[in-house]
Scaffold this motif. Structure first.
Motif, PDB file in Angstrom:
ATOM      1  N   ARG A  96     -30.378  32.270 -27.285  1.00  0.00           N
ATOM      2  CA  ARG A  96     -29.307  31.754 -27.545  1.00  0.00           C
ATOM      3  C   ARG A  96     -28.997  31.311 -26.843  1.00  0.00           C
ATOM      4  NH1 ARG A  96     -27.678  36.754 -29.020  1.00  0.00           N
ATOM      5  NH2 ARG A  96     -25.620  36.199 -30.128  1.00  0.00           N
ATOM      6  N   TYR A  97     -29.092  31.636 -25.629  1.00  0.00           N
ATOM      7  CA  TYR A  97     -27.851  30.714 -24.363  1.00  0.00           C
ATOM      8  C   TYR A  97     -28.656  29.659 -24.169  1.00  0.00           C
ATOM      9  CZ  TYR A  97     -28.278  36.432 -23.081  1.00  0.00           C
ATOM     10  OH  TYR A  97     -27.809  37.636 -23.106  1.00  0.00           O
ATOM     11  N   MET A  98     -29.029  28.588 -24.760  1.00  0.00           N
ATOM     12  CA  MET A  98     -29.478  27.643 -24.771  1.00  0.00           C
ATOM     13  C   MET A  98     -28.266  27.057 -24.416  1.00  0.00           C
ATOM     14  SD  MET A  98     -32.285  24.796 -26.869  1.00  0.00           S
ATOM     15  CE  MET A  98     -33.672  25.548 -25.961  1.00  0.00           C
ATOM     16  N   ILE A  99     -27.396  27.207 -24.912  1.00  0.00           N
ATOM     17  CA  ILE A  99     -26.102  26.317 -25.317  1.00  0.00           C
ATOM     18  C   ILE A  99     -24.715  26.709 -24.302  1.00  0.00           C
ATOM     19  CG2 ILE A  99     -24.198  25.188 -26.979  1.00  0.00           C
ATOM     20  CD1 ILE A  99     -25.776  24.786 -29.501  1.00  0.00           C
ATOM     21  N   PRO A 100     -25.403  28.158 -24.389  1.00  0.00           N
ATOM     22  CA  PRO A 100     -23.624  28.400 -22.833  1.00  0.00           C
ATOM     23  C   PRO A 100     -24.612  27.934 -21.546  1.00  0.00           C
ATOM     24  CG  PRO A 100     -24.187  29.942 -24.584  1.00  0.00           C
ATOM     25  CD  PRO A 100     -25.375  28.813 -24.915  1.00  0.00           C
ATOM     26  N   MET A 101     -25.840  27.432 -21.624  1.00  0.00           N
ATOM     27  CA  MET A 101     -26.197  27.168 -19.978  1.00  0.00           C
ATOM     28  C   MET A 101     -26.393  25.915 -19.983  1.00  0.00           C
ATOM     29  SD  MET A 101     -27.160  29.080 -18.052  1.00  0.00           S
ATOM     30  CE  MET A 101     -27.111  31.069 -18.763  1.00  0.00           C
ATOM     31  N   PHE A 102     -26.400  25.374 -21.407  1.00  0.00           N
ATOM     32  CA  PHE A 102     -25.998  23.505 -21.248  1.00  0.00           C
ATOM     33  C   PHE A 102     -24.365  23.320 -20.633  1.00  0.00           C
ATOM     34  CE2 PHE A 102     -29.764  22.728 -22.717  1.00  0.00           C
ATOM     35  CZ  PHE A 102     -30.690  21.574 -22.417  1.00  0.00           C
ATOM     36  N   VAL A 103     -23.230  24.424 -20.950  1.00  0.00           N
ATOM     37  CA  VAL A 103     -22.001  24.020 -20.910  1.00  0.00           C
ATOM     38  C   VAL A 103     -22.429  24.809 -19.095  1.00  0.00           C
ATOM     39  CG1 VAL A 103     -20.399  25.052 -21.179  1.00  0.00           C
ATOM     40  CG2 VAL A 103     -21.823  24.258 -22.756  1.00  0.00           C
ATOM     41  N   ALA A 104     -22.757  25.430 -18.555  1.00  0.00           N
ATOM     42  CA  ALA A 104     -22.380  25.721 -17.538  1.00  0.00           C
ATOM     43  C   ALA A 104     -23.259  24.761 -16.785  1.00  0.00           C
ATOM     44  CB  ALA A 104     -23.663  26.658 -17.555  1.00  0.00           C
ATOM     45  N   LEU A 105     -24.432  23.831 -17.400  1.00  0.00           N
ATOM     46  CA  LEU A 105     -25.608  23.599 -16.253  1.00  0.00           C
ATOM     47  C   LEU A 105     -23.775  22.000 -16.039  1.00  0.00           C
ATOM     48  CD1 LEU A 105     -28.790  23.060 -17.456  1.00  0.00           C
ATOM     49  CD2 LEU A 105     -28.118  23.182 -14.649  1.00  0.00           C
ATOM     50  N   ALA A 106     -23.923  21.046 -17.103  1.00  0.00           N
ATOM     51  CA  ALA A 106     -23.283  20.225 -16.731  1.00  0.00           C
ATOM     52  C   ALA A 106     -21.478  20.770 -15.649  1.00  0.00           C
ATOM     53  CB  ALA A 106     -22.395  20.744 -18.344  1.00  0.00           C
ATOM     54  N   VAL A 107     -20.699  21.426 -16.480  1.00  0.00           N
ATOM     55  CA  VAL A 107     -19.580  21.691 -15.627  1.00  0.00           C
ATOM     56  C   VAL A 107     -20.137  21.862 -13.760  1.00  0.00           C
ATOM     57  CG1 VAL A 107     -18.235  23.907 -15.243  1.00  0.00           C
ATOM     58  CG2 VAL A 107     -18.285  23.814 -17.478  1.00  0.00           C
ATOM     59  N   MET A 108     -21.315  22.659 -13.520  1.00  0.00           N
ATOM     60  CA  MET A 108     -21.091  22.723 -12.417  1.00  0.00           C
ATOM     61  C   MET A 108     -22.096  21.417 -11.654  1.00  0.00           C
ATOM     62  SD  MET A 108     -23.230  26.312 -11.957  1.00  0.00           S
ATOM     63  CE  MET A 108     -22.809  28.253 -12.415  1.00  0.00           C
ATOM     64  N   TYR A 109     -22.744  20.865 -12.424  1.00  0.00           N
ATOM     65  CA  TYR A 109     -23.266  19.611 -11.836  1.00  0.00           C
ATOM     66  C   TYR A 109     -21.995  18.741 -11.755  1.00  0.00           C
ATOM     67  CZ  TYR A 109     -28.573  19.985 -11.898  1.00  0.00           C
ATOM     68  OH  TYR A 109     -29.383  19.942 -11.613  1.00  0.00           O
ATOM     69  N   PHE A 110     -20.708  18.294 -12.823  1.00  0.00           N
ATOM     70  CA  PHE A 110     -19.630  17.740 -12.442  1.00  0.00           C
ATOM     71  C   PHE A 110     -19.132  17.919 -11.555  1.00  0.00           C
ATOM     72  CE2 PHE A 110     -15.585  16.766 -13.886  1.00  0.00           C
ATOM     73  CZ  PHE A 110     -15.906  15.681 -14.530  1.00  0.00           C
ATOM     74  N   GLU A 142     -34.312  24.896  -8.501  1.00  0.00           N
ATOM     75  CA  GLU A 142     -33.086  24.795  -8.422  1.00  0.00           C
ATOM     76  C   GLU A 142     -31.825  24.778  -9.998  1.00  0.00           C
ATOM     77  OE1 GLU A 142     -33.883  22.538 -11.244  1.00  0.00           O
ATOM     78  OE2 GLU A 142     -32.375  21.432 -10.119  1.00  0.00           O
ATOM     79  N   LEU A 143     -30.451  24.192  -9.373  1.00  0.00           N
ATOM     80  CA  LEU A 143     -30.297  24.770 -10.795  1.00  0.00           C
ATOM     81  C   LEU A 143     -30.812  24.344 -11.879  1.00  0.00           C
ATOM     82  CD1 LEU A 143     -26.984  25.676 -11.733  1.00  0.00           C
ATOM     83  CD2 LEU A 143     -26.319  23.850 -10.990  1.00  0.00           C
ATOM     84  N   LEU A 144     -30.885  22.915 -12.821  1.00  0.00           N
ATOM     85  CA  LEU A 144     -31.577  23.110 -13.805  1.00  0.00           C
ATOM     86  C   LEU A 144     -33.076  24.464 -14.363  1.00  0.00           C
ATOM     87  CD1 LEU A 144     -31.985  21.420 -16.083  1.00  0.00           C
ATOM     88  CD2 LEU A 144     -33.020  19.648 -15.669  1.00  0.00           C
ATOM     89  N   TYR A 145     -33.657  24.358 -13.448  1.00  0.00           N
ATOM     90  CA  TYR A 145     -35.059  25.226 -13.220  1.00  0.00           C
ATOM     91  C   TYR A 145     -34.576  26.049 -13.842  1.00  0.00           C
ATOM     92  CZ  TYR A 145     -39.173  27.680 -12.380  1.00  0.00           C
ATOM     93  OH  TYR A 145     -40.379  28.199 -13.423  1.00  0.00           O
ATOM     94  N   ARG A 146     -33.483  27.489 -13.169  1.00  0.00           N
ATOM     95  CA  ARG A 146     -32.987  27.745 -13.270  1.00  0.00           C
ATOM     96  C   ARG A 146     -32.379  28.138 -14.836  1.00  0.00           C
ATOM     97  NH1 ARG A 146     -32.693  31.739  -8.614  1.00  0.00           N
ATOM     98  NH2 ARG A 146     -33.473  30.937  -6.806  1.00  0.00           N
ATOM     99  N   ALA A 147     -31.730  27.413 -14.629  1.00  0.00           N
ATOM    100  CA  ALA A 147     -31.221  27.683 -16.194  1.00  0.00           C
ATOM    101  C   ALA A 147     -32.217  27.321 -17.571  1.00  0.00           C
ATOM    102  CB  ALA A 147     -30.473  26.115 -16.653  1.00  0.00           C
ATOM    103  N   GLN A 148     -33.089  26.744 -17.200  1.00  0.00           N
ATOM    104  CA  GLN A 148     -34.142  27.000 -18.286  1.00  0.00           C
ATOM    105  C   GLN A 148     -35.078  27.892 -18.147  1.00  0.00           C
ATOM    106  OE1 GLN A 148     -35.917  23.371 -16.663  1.00  0.00           O
ATOM    107  NE2 GLN A 148     -36.531  22.908 -18.885  1.00  0.00           N
ATOM    108  N   ILE A 149     -34.836  28.706 -17.156  1.00  0.00           N
ATOM    109  CA  ILE A 149     -35.719  29.774 -17.057  1.00  0.00           C
ATOM    110  C   ILE A 149     -34.970  31.432 -18.211  1.00  0.00           C
ATOM    111  CG2 ILE A 149     -35.909  32.281 -15.856  1.00  0.00           C
ATOM    112  CD1 ILE A 149     -38.253  29.957 -15.742  1.00  0.00           C
TER     113      ILE A 149
END
Lengths: 277, 217, 212
Positions: free
Chosen positions: B185-199, B171-178
């Motif tokens: 370097r993509y860690m922060i961009p991915m957390f931002v994307a996660l937050a926005v998508m769930y929100f 699901e979403l979180l797993y894929r962001a972790q992958i």
């Protein structure tokens, strides 16, 4: 009334517990993995999706790619014939053994080192990749091998709960070991200067280095970490079929071809050492 | 900031969206199943039928006082010991449905109870049977009261699908972790994307619900 | 299942203690943060009102796990080094505070407006009236829902297992993955959670009934 209800809750709770415990005491029936594979023409492999060169999710295609994957595919064809199908289930170090024990997967091919402790729980195939612990440092670092680490004031980065964390304490007792959750975090810590070297199996380190050319693997290997394919206890038939396939692949050159495909272009990688049996 | 531009490629975005679809899929199936099962259990508990209501009540109370994560682990790692094997998707949906049914049953029960008992009595006095009174008079009123707690429960459910990342549900979180595992370097961009998508998904649901509440009320 | 308790009671006890500790710490701080944002929402200031709204909506609509992992994976790299327990507890606090803010706001709004007006007419400032007259009454209304939030928090604290927080779930999982007795271990862990949550949940229902 209220008290009666509460007592009833307790009674029911304990009844449920007793029944459930009784259920598990009956040894759950273990299916023969080989017979299942043969009739369905499918072997289900547990593989990593986050380890470069061995099993890594290709984000573009959504497929997992790596040496472990190609080995699994080749072995499946050898044991089940041309129409044999290899099915892949993504596992992590945490989930792989429960999944095997629960028969969700037939075998694990996921950078798994053969250790005496693990051999108590699962059965391993013959070695399919002879890894060894090594070091990753920034290019130009004064650290050339594990002995250079053995002085107070150096910090080595390792992954939590791994054999490499235990080993490095043995080989460089004076160094401080900082254990991080996974390779991604450990490498970030190396980049941000929280430690001088990152240690784990050489194959994994070469994978990190191949993406980050300012870092390289030094000092060769100082331990032996033979990777094996794991099966549940009591799946001897499956294991001997896979062992036979492995031996055949080494003989007919399939094995060397796959090793060459994934590690041939990796600078500094010792193909001969990795293919030791 | 350049890491944001590099991380937000179409390829990564598509990979995440496929995960979001899994999240939505699991959520939708679990919402529908647990609403049906939860309503049935809630009504059973409310009508105080001898024995059966007590048993249902006990099961509901036990289930909803456990962490969902534990139920998820139990379903995926524990149940195979007694011969019940599921893939991550089925395990996630099963565990979520069991847990959320218990939570929803409780919302339904207290919602019905909150409707004045006088309503029931009045309806009975007018000659309706118990079931007619429940269906025609009590339930519609109760349902209106239940919309807000039900919706926040559904939102919780959507958020809770992220727990299934530990059983390797893609699901979403797993894929962001992958993605950020391959390039830290993509860690922060991915957390931002996660937050926005769930929100976006959760907030959209609460807006729809607010609208629904207005038209219903 | 009994044998799980017999052989691993020490690990389970540590986990049980950490789960309680983290829940209590998170409850304390989320009450403070939650009440603050609840007051923001009822203040006449438009800016504070919007600030409160944004805070609540953001933390209510993002999974706790994502918040917790952010503090575990990102914050140590760029800001300050914190361990899994701290990261998990911070995540739990922020997440729960949004729900507590909603609960307390509803409580404040349930207090009769005349109370505030009366207090102001007697010469109290807005904040004094809030603290001394309105909030104490509001808290009476919100004790049952707050209790339910605490139960949720104990359950939600299980996400600490993801960030190596040594809580009950983490310890249980560790036992399960070393003994492979997944079935009985998870049941044992479940009983320990129920020891905390079940009595609380019955007590809250009793309170709700009493308050009618």
């Amino acid at each position: 009334m209220k008290r009666l209800r509460n007592i009833l809750v307790l009674v029911c709770l304990s009844l449920v517990m007793v029944t459930l415990s009784a259920c598990t005491n009956k040894k759950s029936s273990q299916q023969n993995a080989w017979q299942r594979a043969e009739s369905s023409k499918t072997i289900t492999w547990g593989v990593k999706a986050d380890t470069r060169l061995f099993g890594l999710m290709d984000i573009k295609s959504g497929q997992i790619q790596g040496f472990d994957i190609d080995m699994a595919k080749a072995i499946t064809k050898k044991v089940l014939g041309k129409d044999g199908h290899a099915k892949f289930v993504q596992v992590t170090s945490k989930t792989r053994i429960p999944l095997l024990k629960n028969q969700n997967i037939d075998a694990i091919i996921a950078t798994m080192t053969i250790t005496p402790d693990r051999e108590k729980i699962v059965d391993f195939s013959k070695i399919y990749f002879a890894a060894g612990q090594s070091l990753l440092v920034k290019r130009g670092s004064t650290i050339k091998n594990v002995r250079d680490l053995n002085k107070a004031g150096t910090t080595v980065l390792a992954v939590k709960g791994s054999t490499s964390a235990v080993n490095i304490k043995k080989y460089a007792p004076q160094a401080k070991v900082l254990e991080l959750e996974d390779y991604a975090q450990a490498f970030t810590a190396l980049k941000s200067g929280q430690g001088e070297a990152l240690t784990t199996d050489n194959g994994i380190l070469f994978g990190i280095a191949s993406e980050n050319p300012t870092y390289h693997v030094v000092g060769g290997t100082f331990t032996k970490e033979p990777y094996g394919i794991a099966f549940d206890k009591g799946q001897g038939e499956m294991r001997s079929k896979v062992n036979a396939a492995l031996a055949e692949m080494r003989k007919d050159g399939t094995y060397q071809k796959l090793l060459q495909k994934w590690f041939g272009n990796v600078a500094g990688f010792d193909l001969k050492e990795a293919s030791q049996q | 900031m350049s890491s944001f531009a590099e991380a937000y490629t179409w390829i990564n975005f598509r990979f995440l969206l496929e995960g979001l679809w899994v999240t939505v899929e699991v959520s939708l199936v679990s919402i529908i199943l647990s609403f049906i099962i939860g309503s049935a259990l809630g009504i059973v508990r409310y009508i105080r039928a001898p024995f059966i209501s007590t048993i249902v009540g006990i099961i509901i109370d036990l289930t909803r006082n456990l962490p969902l994560l534990l139920l998820l682990f139990f379903t995926y790692f524990g149940l195979p010991k007694v011969g019940i094997r599921m893939d991550p998707l089925a395990a996630a949906i099963s565990a979520m449905t069991v847990f959320e049914s218990a939570m929803i049953a409780e919302i339904i029960r207290s919602g019905i109870q909150a409707v004045d008992t006088g309503q029931m009595e009045g309806a009975r006095a007018c000659g309706l049977t118990y079931w007619q009174a429940l269906r025609v008079v009590v339930l519609p009123q109760a349902l209106r009261k239940m919309i807000p707690p039900l919706v926040s429960q559904f939102i919780s459910l959507i958020k809770d699908t992220s727990l299934a990342t530990i059983i390797v549900l893609p699901e979403l979180l797993y894929r962001a972790q992958i993605i950020y595992g391959q390039n830290t370097r993509y860690m922060i961009p991915m957390f931002v994307a996660l937050a926005v998508m769930y929100f976006v998904v959760c907030y959209a649901l609460s807006l729809v619900a607010a609208r629904l509440e207005k038209t219903a009320g | 299942m009994i044998s799980v308790f017999q052989q691993h009671w020490q690990e389970l006890l540590v986990g049980f203690g950490n789960t309680l500790l983290c829940s209590v710490i998170a409850l304390f701080f989320s009450l403070i943060i939650g009440s603050t944002f609840a007051i923001f929402e009822v203040l006449p200031s438009r800016f504070l009102h919007i600030l409160g709204r944004v805070y609540i909506e953001v933390f209510r609509n993002i999974p706790l796990l994502v918040i917790g992992m952010f503090f575990y994976a990102v914050v140590p790299q760029y800001v300050v080094s914190i361990n899994g327990f701290t990261a998990g507890t911070i995540g739990l606090t922020l997440y729960t505070s949004a729900f507590i803010a909603e609960t307390v706001r509803a409580g404040i709004q349930a207090v009769d407006e005349g109370q505030m007006e009366g207090a102001r007419a007697n010469g109290l400032t807005f904040m004094q009236a809030m603290w001394q007259i309105v909030l104490p009454q509001a808290f009476r209304y919100v004790i049952p829902p707050l209790g339910n939030q605490f139960i949720n928090m104990v359950k939600n604290s299980s996400v600490l297992a993801f960030v190596a927080g040594f809580d009950l779930m983490y310890q249980g999982d560790l036992i399960a993955s070393t003994t492979f007795d997944t079935f009985n271990t998870y049941i044992a862990v479940g009983i320990l959670y129920l020891i905390i949550t079940l009595p609380l949940s019955y007590y809250m229902r009793y309170l709700e009934k009493k308050m009618g």
